[in-house]
Scaffold this motif. Structure first.
Motif, mmCIF file in Angstrom:
data_model
loop_
_atom_site.group_PDB
_atom_site.id
_atom_site.type_symbol
_atom_site.label_atom_id
_atom_site.label_comp_id
_atom_site.label_asym_id
_atom_site.label_seq_id
_atom_site.Cartn_x
_atom_site.Cartn_y
_atom_site.Cartn_z
ATOM 1 N N SER A 13 -20.829 -55.616 -145.033
ATOM 2 C CA SER A 13 -20.621 -56.522 -143.903
ATOM 3 C C SER A 13 -20.968 -57.952 -144.313
ATOM 4 N N ILE A 14 -20.518 -58.889 -143.488
ATOM 5 C CA ILE A 14 -20.776 -60.302 -143.751
ATOM 6 C C ILE A 14 -21.289 -60.929 -142.464
ATOM 7 N N ASP A 15 -22.314 -61.768 -142.593
ATOM 8 C CA ASP A 15 -22.849 -62.528 -141.469
ATOM 9 C C ASP A 15 -23.083 -63.943 -141.975
ATOM 10 N N GLY A 16 -22.149 -64.840 -141.656
ATOM 11 C CA GLY A 16 -22.235 -66.198 -142.202
ATOM 12 C C GLY A 16 -22.019 -66.148 -143.698
ATOM 13 N N ASP A 17 -23.041 -66.543 -144.462
ATOM 14 C CA ASP A 17 -22.923 -66.493 -145.924
ATOM 15 C C ASP A 17 -23.715 -65.327 -146.519
ATOM 16 N N LYS A 18 -24.165 -64.396 -145.677
ATOM 17 C CA LYS A 18 -24.978 -63.271 -146.148
ATOM 18 C C LYS A 18 -24.140 -61.995 -146.217
ATOM 19 N N ALA A 37 -27.062 -63.856 -150.630
ATOM 20 C CA ALA A 37 -26.426 -65.068 -150.112
ATOM 21 C C ALA A 37 -25.268 -65.434 -151.035
ATOM 22 N N LEU A 38 -24.101 -65.643 -150.448
ATOM 23 C CA LEU A 38 -22.943 -66.052 -151.241
ATOM 24 C C LEU A 38 -23.137 -67.485 -151.718
ATOM 25 N N LYS A 39 -22.689 -67.751 -152.932
ATOM 26 C CA LYS A 39 -22.886 -69.069 -153.553
ATOM 27 C C LYS A 39 -21.584 -69.855 -153.643
ATOM 28 N N GLY A 40 -21.681 -71.149 -153.368
ATOM 29 C CA GLY A 40 -20.638 -72.100 -153.720
ATOM 30 C C GLY A 40 -19.322 -72.045 -152.981
ATOM 31 N N ASN A 47 -9.051 -74.043 -146.431
ATOM 32 C CA ASN A 47 -8.965 -73.023 -147.473
ATOM 33 C C ASN A 47 -10.332 -72.718 -148.063
ATOM 34 N N LEU A 48 -10.626 -71.442 -148.215
ATOM 35 C CA LEU A 48 -11.865 -71.025 -148.871
ATOM 36 C C LEU A 48 -11.733 -71.265 -150.363
ATOM 37 N N GLU A 49 -12.706 -71.979 -150.935
ATOM 38 C CA GLU A 49 -12.695 -72.254 -152.369
ATOM 39 C C GLU A 49 -14.113 -72.239 -152.908
ATOM 40 N N VAL A 50 -14.269 -71.784 -154.154
ATOM 41 C CA VAL A 50 -15.548 -71.900 -154.848
ATOM 42 C C VAL A 50 -15.573 -73.281 -155.493
ATOM 43 N N THR A 51 -16.559 -74.092 -155.120
ATOM 44 C CA THR A 51 -16.627 -75.453 -155.638
ATOM 45 C C THR A 51 -17.800 -75.644 -156.585
ATOM 46 N N ASN A 52 -19.006 -75.265 -156.160
ATOM 47 C CA ASN A 52 -20.190 -75.420 -156.997
ATOM 48 C C ASN A 52 -21.042 -74.160 -156.888
ATOM 49 N N PRO A 53 -20.973 -73.272 -157.882
ATOM 50 C CA PRO A 53 -21.696 -72.002 -157.812
ATOM 51 C C PRO A 53 -23.219 -72.140 -157.798
ATOM 52 N N ASP A 54 -23.726 -73.352 -158.038
ATOM 53 C CA ASP A 54 -25.175 -73.558 -158.008
ATOM 54 C C ASP A 54 -25.683 -73.947 -156.623
ATOM 55 N N GLN A 55 -24.761 -74.114 -155.664
ATOM 56 C CA GLN A 55 -25.146 -74.503 -154.309
ATOM 57 C C GLN A 55 -24.924 -73.369 -153.330
ATOM 58 N N ALA A 56 -25.605 -73.462 -152.195
ATOM 59 C CA ALA A 56 -25.390 -72.502 -151.119
ATOM 60 C C ALA A 56 -23.988 -72.685 -150.550
ATOM 61 N N SER A 57 -23.440 -71.641 -149.985
ATOM 62 C CA SER A 57 -22.130 -71.722 -149.346
ATOM 63 C C SER A 57 -22.233 -72.490 -148.029
ATOM 64 N N GLY A 99 -28.840 -50.331 -156.864
ATOM 65 C CA GLY A 99 -29.009 -50.374 -155.416
ATOM 66 C C GLY A 99 -29.204 -51.761 -154.850
ATOM 67 N N ASN A 100 -29.136 -52.791 -155.674
ATOM 68 C CA ASN A 100 -29.318 -54.165 -155.212
ATOM 69 C C ASN A 100 -28.113 -55.020 -155.569
ATOM 70 N N LEU A 101 -27.638 -55.798 -154.596
ATOM 71 C CA LEU A 101 -26.557 -56.747 -154.859
ATOM 72 C C LEU A 101 -27.118 -57.902 -155.671
ATOM 73 N N ASP A 102 -26.420 -58.260 -156.745
ATOM 74 C CA ASP A 102 -26.899 -59.359 -157.585
ATOM 75 C C ASP A 102 -25.703 -60.028 -158.260
ATOM 76 N N TYR A 103 -25.864 -61.328 -158.511
ATOM 77 C CA TYR A 103 -24.847 -62.041 -159.295
ATOM 78 C C TYR A 103 -25.089 -61.760 -160.771
#
Length: 107
Positions: A13-18, A37-40, A47-57, A99-103
């Protein structure tokens, strides 16, 4: 790198950027409730785009009807002119690590 978490996680599921899910542990028999937390990801003129993966969405601040289907994030995004655009993006670099979501790669 494409995400693979959706292969061993359920109740995604998704809630905002989580992003949340119940992910299978390495033992194969137990599950863990996890989130990340989704990044960037930004809303660029509708349009949804990844701009800076070091920042919060920030896409969630100007989007609604946000949903997730496997590794595809979709949202209705506001354009500069005030109209709305349905957009989607494939989430990259997220895996289930025991069992853990990770980048593990770049979003």
């Amino acid at each position: 790198m494409s995400s693979s978490y959706q292969l061993t996680c359920k109740n995604i599921s998704i809630d905002g950027d989580k992003l949340s899910a119940s992910c299978q542990r390495r033992d194969g028999s137990s599950w863990n409730e996890t989130s990340i937390a989704l990044k960037g990801i930004e809303n660029i003129d509708g349009n949804l785009e990844v701009t800076n993966p070091d920042q919060a969405s920030s896409y969630q601040l100007s989007s609604n009807d946000i949903s997730i289907d496997g590794d595809r994030l979709s949202a209705n995004c506001r354009r500069r002119n005030g109209s709305w655009n349905k957009s989607s993006i494939v989430l990259n670099g997220i895996e289930n690590i025991d069992g853990n979501l990770d980048y593990t790669g770049s979003p």
